[in-house]
Design an enzyme around this catalytic site. Sequence first.
Site, short mmCIF file in Angstrom:
data_model
loop_
_atom_site.label_atom_id
_atom_site.label_comp_id
_atom_site.label_asym_id
_atom_site.label_seq_id
_atom_site.Cartn_x
_atom_site.Cartn_y
_atom_site.Cartn_z
N SER A 1 12.30 0.22 2.06
CA SER A 1 10.93 0.76 1.60
C SER A 1 10.99 1.86 1.12
O SER A 1 11.79 2.92 1.83
CB SER A 1 10.16 0.72 3.46
OG SER A 1 9.07 1.67 2.93
N GLU B 1 9.33 4.08 2.11
CA GLU B 1 8.97 5.19 3.75
C GLU B 1 10.15 5.93 3.74
O GLU B 1 10.73 7.06 4.69
CB GLU B 1 8.46 4.33 4.39
CG GLU B 1 8.12 5.03 6.07
CD GLU B 1 7.05 5.71 5.35
OE1 GLU B 1 6.47 5.85 5.17
OE2 GLU B 1 6.80 7.08 6.29
N TYR C 1 9.97 3.91 11.86
CA TYR C 1 9.90 2.83 10.67
C TYR C 1 10.77 3.46 9.64
O TYR C 1 11.68 2.88 9.48
CB TYR C 1 8.28 3.23 10.32
CG TYR C 1 8.78 1.86 9.77
CD1 TYR C 1 8.43 0.47 9.71
CD2 TYR C 1 8.26 2.84 8.47
CE1 TYR C 1 8.54 -0.16 8.25
CE2 TYR C 1 8.76 1.21 6.91
CZ TYR C 1 8.58 0.17 7.32
OH TYR C 1 8.62 -0.58 6.39
N1 GDD Z 1 -2.57 2.91 8.37
C1 GDD Z 1 -3.69 4.15 8.06
N2 GDD Z 1 -5.20 3.77 8.74
N3 GDD Z 1 -3.04 4.85 7.29
C2 GDD Z 1 -3.74 5.84 7.27
C3 GDD Z 1 -5.53 5.61 7.51
C4 GDD Z 1 -5.95 5.09 8.65
O1 GDD Z 1 -7.24 5.08 9.11
N4 GDD Z 1 -6.14 7.12 7.34
C5 GDD Z 1 -4.78 7.52 6.69
N5 GDD Z 1 -4.16 6.79 5.95
C6 GDD Z 1 -2.48 7.33 5.65
C7 GDD Z 1 -1.49 7.13 6.30
O2 GDD Z 1 -1.07 8.41 6.78
C8 GDD Z 1 -0.82 7.02 5.39
O3 GDD Z 1 -0.30 8.38 4.68
C9 GDD Z 1 -1.27 6.44 4.06
O4 GDD Z 1 -2.74 7.04 4.76
C10 GDD Z 1 -0.94 5.02 3.66
O5 GDD Z 1 -0.54 4.41 5.39
P1 GDD Z 1 -0.12 2.82 5.16
O6 GDD Z 1 -1.53 1.80 4.80
O7 GDD Z 1 -0.46 2.81 6.15
O8 GDD Z 1 1.00 2.79 4.78
P2 GDD Z 1 2.88 3.64 4.42
O9 GDD Z 1 2.33 4.42 3.90
O10 GDD Z 1 2.60 4.67 5.91
O11 GDD Z 1 3.54 2.24 4.71
C11 GDD Z 1 3.43 0.84 3.84
O12 GDD Z 1 3.83 1.08 3.46
C12 GDD Z 1 5.60 1.26 2.96
C13 GDD Z 1 6.11 1.00 1.78
O13 GDD Z 1 6.61 2.77 1.70
C14 GDD Z 1 3.77 0.34 5.12
O14 GDD Z 1 3.41 -0.67 3.91
C15 GDD Z 1 5.21 0.37 5.12
O15 GDD Z 1 5.68 -1.30 6.04
C16 GDD Z 1 6.19 0.39 3.78
O16 GDD Z 1 7.51 0.69 4.25
#
Ligand code: GDD
Length: 346
Positions: free
Chosen positions: A134, A136, A157
């Site tokens: 990822s 991440e 994670y």
């Molecule tokens: N989930 C979530 N919920 N994220 C939020 C929110 C909310 O209410 N508000 C703001 N965010 C911001 C998070 O803090 C983060 O910076 C961004 O939106 C994206 O969050 P997510 O959609 O939860 O994805 P992620 O980037 O943390 O992780 C995803 O991508 C990774 C690849 O980089 C996931 O799919 C991981 O499993 C994957 O590895």
Amino acid sequence: MSCKTALITGIAGQDGSYLSELLLAKGYTVRGIVRRASYPHTERVDHLLRAHDERDPDCRFKLDYADLGDVSSLRNVVEQVRPDEVYNLASQSHVGISFITGESTLDFNAIGPFRLLDTLRRMGAPTRYYQASSSEMFGASPPPQNETTPFLPQSPYGVSKVAAFYLTRMHRVAYGMFAANGILFNHESPRRGINFVTRKITRGIASILTGEIRKLYLGNLDAKRDWGFSGDYVEAIWRILQQPEPDDFVIATGDTRTVREFLEETFSLLGLVWEDFVEVEDRYMRPAEVPALLGDASKARRVLAWEPKVRFKELCRMMLEGDLAAKGLTLEAARALGSTLRPGKK
Ligand code: GDD
């Protein structure tokens, strides 16, 4: 047409479902492992289960029970299926929740791949192994990020995925296994889990329109992500395992947007101003954030001949239309409904 057999962990997830469709279309036999649950979450692959009769000895799509936390279940399924390719997509995939369930995230996401790799190594079969790594893992490393960028994970994670990345690499180097990593940047679709920010937004908009909720509560709107389409990314995943030699690849669009831009784009498709319907709440802030992800996928372009097809605006529209359709609304009907909405009210 291929006559290979693939085993997919995390088959009931977003990527598992698109990858299954891709492999079935290529002629593969696809077996997936799922964990026991009192309410099975197989919605994303139910159409494939319906299309394949598991009583048929030549059935090309079937699920088995196994668990990345249970090595004997992995051994059983691998011995029975004898896969040519294993795609390890299963994980505790929510970054925010990993701060609460750090120990189980590490066990499932890092020791889980070890259990699977170790099982394959002991079997001695020439199985090809794909690890869902990822972006991440890059964490605080400034963008753009590619295969040479240092990992600086910011969450349990991220740490778990770094461990799995190196365990995969180690099995390649130490034992000569075909073990490869795809370092995928964020990838979304109408099948995205509902507590990731993109789907939370598009589903939230649909629920605001139907009056089920008045406001959407989010965390950090300044985070930048390189968002692609899961359907495009599974093609890259497959290509990674078809290479003559195992290797690691960044898969990304090369375009980065803030969460705020995602809000602007999706709300404006309905003629709405997002600020009228969104509030920021501390409870959605993470103890540490990954500020900006922007992938440089030039190696994938060069070696895999892979290009993403769906771009940011099309992705926003596709996801919004999916959530509107689930409420029986077209984009046009939703626009008409949107024009009757008063900010923050039903
Ligand atoms: N989930 C979530 N919920 N994220 C939020 C929110 C909310 O209410 N508000 C703001 N965010 C911001 C998070 O803090 C983060 O910076 C961004 O939106 C994206 O969050 P997510 O959609 O939860 O994805 P992620 O980037 O943390 O992780 C995803 O991508 C990774 C690849 O980089 C996931 O799919 C991981 O499993 C994957 O590895």
